[in-house]
Design an enzyme around this catalytic site. Structure first.
Site, mmCIF file in Angstrom:
data_model
loop_
_atom_site.group_PDB
_atom_site.id
_atom_site.type_symbol
_atom_site.label_atom_id
_atom_site.label_comp_id
_atom_site.label_asym_id
_atom_site.label_seq_id
_atom_site.Cartn_x
_atom_site.Cartn_y
_atom_site.Cartn_z
ATOM 1 N N LYS A 12 0.907 -1.228 0.034
ATOM 2 C CA LYS A 12 0.132 -0.107 -0.056
ATOM 3 C C LYS A 12 0.998 1.227 -0.026
ATOM 4 O O LYS A 12 1.842 1.120 0.832
ATOM 5 C CB LYS A 12 -0.978 -0.050 1.406
ATOM 6 C CG LYS A 12 -1.859 0.912 1.341
ATOM 7 C CD LYS A 12 -2.982 0.725 -0.001
ATOM 8 C CE LYS A 12 -4.453 0.371 0.832
ATOM 9 N NZ LYS A 12 -5.359 -0.306 -0.033
ATOM 10 N N THR A 57 -3.450 -5.438 1.096
ATOM 11 C CA THR A 57 -2.906 -4.060 1.147
ATOM 12 C C THR A 57 -3.678 -3.316 2.249
ATOM 13 O O THR A 57 -3.262 -2.522 2.904
ATOM 14 C CB THR A 57 -2.726 -3.368 0.105
ATOM 15 O OG1 THR A 57 -4.172 -3.105 -0.663
ATOM 16 C CG2 THR A 57 -2.159 -4.397 -1.130
ATOM 17 N N HIS A 250 19.633 24.390 -15.175
ATOM 18 C CA HIS A 250 20.146 25.541 -15.982
ATOM 19 C C HIS A 250 19.788 27.044 -15.685
ATOM 20 O O HIS A 250 18.762 27.120 -15.580
ATOM 21 C CB HIS A 250 20.481 25.236 -17.347
ATOM 22 C CG HIS A 250 20.931 23.960 -17.739
ATOM 23 N ND1 HIS A 250 22.109 23.578 -17.310
ATOM 24 C CD2 HIS A 250 20.309 22.909 -18.457
ATOM 25 C CE1 HIS A 250 22.305 22.447 -17.922
ATOM 26 N NE2 HIS A 250 21.393 21.836 -18.646
#
Lengths: 302, 302, 302, 302
Positions: A12, A57, A250
């Site tokens: 989970k 789960t 950048h």
């Protein structure tokens, strides 16, 4: 044709567990995003759909919330160890468990210059992470703890160079001896032990990395990363490996010459994409085996 | 059939302007996301595609970067005033300009306990915002400045109630006298003047709002918002209106009773969606007209 | 000092309501994100924290889910009308309600070339939207319905120009007679009636807009937007106003000349930020008053 | 203390390359997000900052755009092979290259029922992916190609069960024989050859997976994943391994009983977090070695 199942895990992900300690008027808060993943003898679930070995789960989720009360959350590393050990120890077909935790930091607000007892604002900087892995698959209990953080956005406005590189027919980049260097750092460090003052080590590792980033006259982001990892290994014998992933965010010097303006590294465009991406592991020569420690759950395939 | 064009505006959104001040070894940084929008006599561009009056959005972009050098960025409010005034004053068909700015805050890193000269980490908390509007459309120059912030994530673990509400057949919510209250606050405040110490007022407004959130025993998020706005108006005569939008980020007490565990407001699930959403404006009775000040650019239709 | 509360509204945002119709083996699905906002006599909640008039946002949530069963979701417009009318009719202090809905479209998967009865993949394109507003605040029932979509990403690789624009000292853009034009369109259209075949009109409005975007030789995005809005007004007498917001998603011709390569509009860099942003409303001259119809909830202050 | 550098790679991530083919009035479009990563003898860049072997990431970017013209983008797999081979063949210290590509699909708009020549809307469904790895590090040229997609959101409203699972003291989940099953699938498949009709195989793999998801009466998401992977292996001898990662996007049956309403799997709440997460690899028993093929660049440490 023979077909083999491998590398399967299930769990989970992203349980948003918040724990308030309120035993005194000065409350404490722990704000977590917790993922669980179990490994073991689950082949029948895949091949014939037999759930007889599959702890739901949902149960893993309930356990996360229940342990926040039963065991408490002193640190994310300890809480993760409690959860991983529990699943391996008590759930029969489970031979391995991986717990992935993100912790969102909060800081007390100041009211009339004094820290408030029960009000915080979220500190937005880096997210502290922990990966805890417990494995019994070969009959021997092994445990790994990986500390870390993600998204530490750090920038230096000088003290960074990039030159001396090879060129080919597609190279038009100009070398520079002074540039902005910025990244959103992901760092993870692997411990060789669980007997650690987790909070103290976390603070110190971050301090060391930040100091290296700031003070090294950098000839490349690669060099900076190596220095950061090495300095951590030198200061912390309980850490055996450091992994770093750093996007080169950048900042392009903006061309103001069409407008008759000089721009000696003062005005920049912060670009989104593309970005450089530099990655490396730095480890002790005698580092113990990492086993499955670096195989993630949430980003396993992405 | 007669068809009318209205409310048209166009500009360049999300210019990522970064300005480094490096006149001394101790550099300073300003990190902005700037949007421009122009209003004026642009009907022909829409109806027949004539660009004769349309200053390109690329030019607006160039101006943002050029002004970062020419005018500098002392504060986002002043920088926005410079830009908006420039467009209205120098571009003939432009009768109004709106500048929307987000500023990302950075804090110096500490190296051996000392602030570093040219290295920062990004402070992640709230994003400071400014909306600057200059309008000449009726022949009279009018200017509005709106300060603000977005995404100030703030939480109190007690001192919040919610009860006494009406019920209907769809009401199952239980009243409570003690709950977690958390939000990700968006606040904007309108000034009646441009003669303001922008940084000082920003800090003080945020301090006032945070203190109200922390100290008011709240019977509803509505009450907290009103107190926050009113306190700002009382302390700052140069501010005439405060607008607030606050998602109620629900922290649900987790039901641990199936596991035989008590949970006296200690373990919560932080839910994502849905969330309550509370919004209001608080203004002085004698506040001057807001004109187009509250009509946004980036989120005009979303 | 007198302080006035205004513009207050509160509700439950982002209720993720999914409705399956399964009366026959061929199921139907409606997948919605629903927000509610109530306006009315709620001043006491703000000024003194009295909740006596405040129907909880939790109740609004329950009503959204209950109505998905009780009233069903034939179209999002009808479902929104049911909800808005309910709140204004049955909740005493409520004088106005706003329902904001996003609908995620699904399409049946093909199995052996045949549409499957109960399996879909999500169509990722545009998100259909509806805003429904019912207002009784001046004693007269008024209702507005706004249809729309967001994030229709559309691109044409030729048939777009941009030239003839004015220049100033910050202008370096070169005019072009052939460029890529791309946007992620947000469009909303206001109806003058609720007696509409909502699905049919939605499909037709989208078709008209797409055809205009494709076939008009465009001298500017402004012209394209105006043509799209006007064409909808001309074809649909029940629509009285169209609003459009279009980011100009820049596709820059990549400079391949350093590598000895020609690039006649073949290779582009799709840039993220900044982007142009063009917005306008197109309405009938005799359009009825929009009242509060265009004041959003979820993005009210952002 | 000995310190070792390992696993280092560097490159340019997320180059947004768009290629238009316009040799005839009926244009074609390829819209990519391309990442490059190089591996090789770069240790000095890390340890002492020597850039003598480091081909700039900017050069890698230029190469991506130049190759879009020079080599073209027939398929992302071929384009990636061209790039990876180029870097390994022509840049001396490079012993390995990894190219990660996402492709965004577009579909032609219909105008009066006919496909338009140069206007498209973005198909929003799944994103096609390719990972191409060329390695010379042990003196033998090896090449891997991994096809795939991410974010295929797929849902079935019946034909899914979950029961027969073990329980412990934290288990409160009720078994079910009829539930909604939904996921946002990530799938990747490894080829044993580069002599493949990439587009045809992609379409067929997706078709097979979708059909399995739709038609298998599922006793668990695990079973569905295994069936999807196995069916692909059975149909495509050139594919030797399939990896799948599937969040279980929970659709909870909404409790309408407090309002006297029955809800036989008709109204659901689509929850965000937490979610189940099921993962597995399915491979042929005689699959050749995967080498570094599964070690990602962009998500290496996250």
């Amino acid at each position: 044709m023979g077909i083999t199942l491998s590398g399967d895990q299930y769990g989970k992900a992203e349980n948003r567990v918040v724990r308030i300690y309120r035993d005194t008027p000065r409350h404490e808060i722990r704000d977590l995003n917790v993922g669980t993943a179990l490994r073991g003898a689950f082949t029948e679930a895949y091949t014939v759909g037999d759930q007889g070995a599959v702890l739901p789960t949902d149960t893993q989720k309930q356990t996360c919330y229940a342990f926040a009360k039963e065991k408490g959350i002193a640190t994310i590393e300890q809480y993760g160890l409690d959860l991983a050990t529990h699943f391996v120890d008590t759930v029969d077909p489970v031979s391995g468990a991986r717990i992935e935790i993100e912790e969102y930091a909060w800081q007390r607000v100041l009211v009339d210059g004094t820290e408030h007892d029960h009000t915080w604002v979220r500190r937005g900087q880096e997210t502290r992470t922990a990966d805890i892995i417990v494995d019994d698959s070969d009959g021997t209990r092994r445990t790994w703890v990986i500390g870390g953080f993600s998204d530490l956005v750090i920038l230096k406005s000088t003290g960074s160079e990039f030159h001396g590189f090879p060129t080919d027919k597609y190279t038009i980049l100009e070398p520079t001896t002074d540039r902005v260097m910025a990244t959103s750092l992901v760092a993870k460090w692997r411990f060789s032990t669980v007997y650690v003052d987790w909070d103290a080590v976390y603070d110190d590792v971050k301090t060391i990395m930040v100091a290296q980033f700031a003070t090294l006259q950098s000839k490349a982001l690669q060099q900076t990363l190596f220095a950061m990892g090495s300095a951590v290994l030198e200061a912390h014998p309980e850490i055996v490996e450091v992994r770093l992933s750093a996007p080169n965010k950048h900042h392009f010097v903006y061309d103001l010459s069409p407008f008759g303006l000089d721009n000696p590294n003062e005005v920049f465009h912060a670009d989104d994409r593309p970005y450089g991406l530099i990655q490396a592991a730095v480890s002790r020569d005698d580092a113990p085996d990492a086993g499955p420690a670096w195989i993630p759950q949430r980003t396993w395939l992405t």
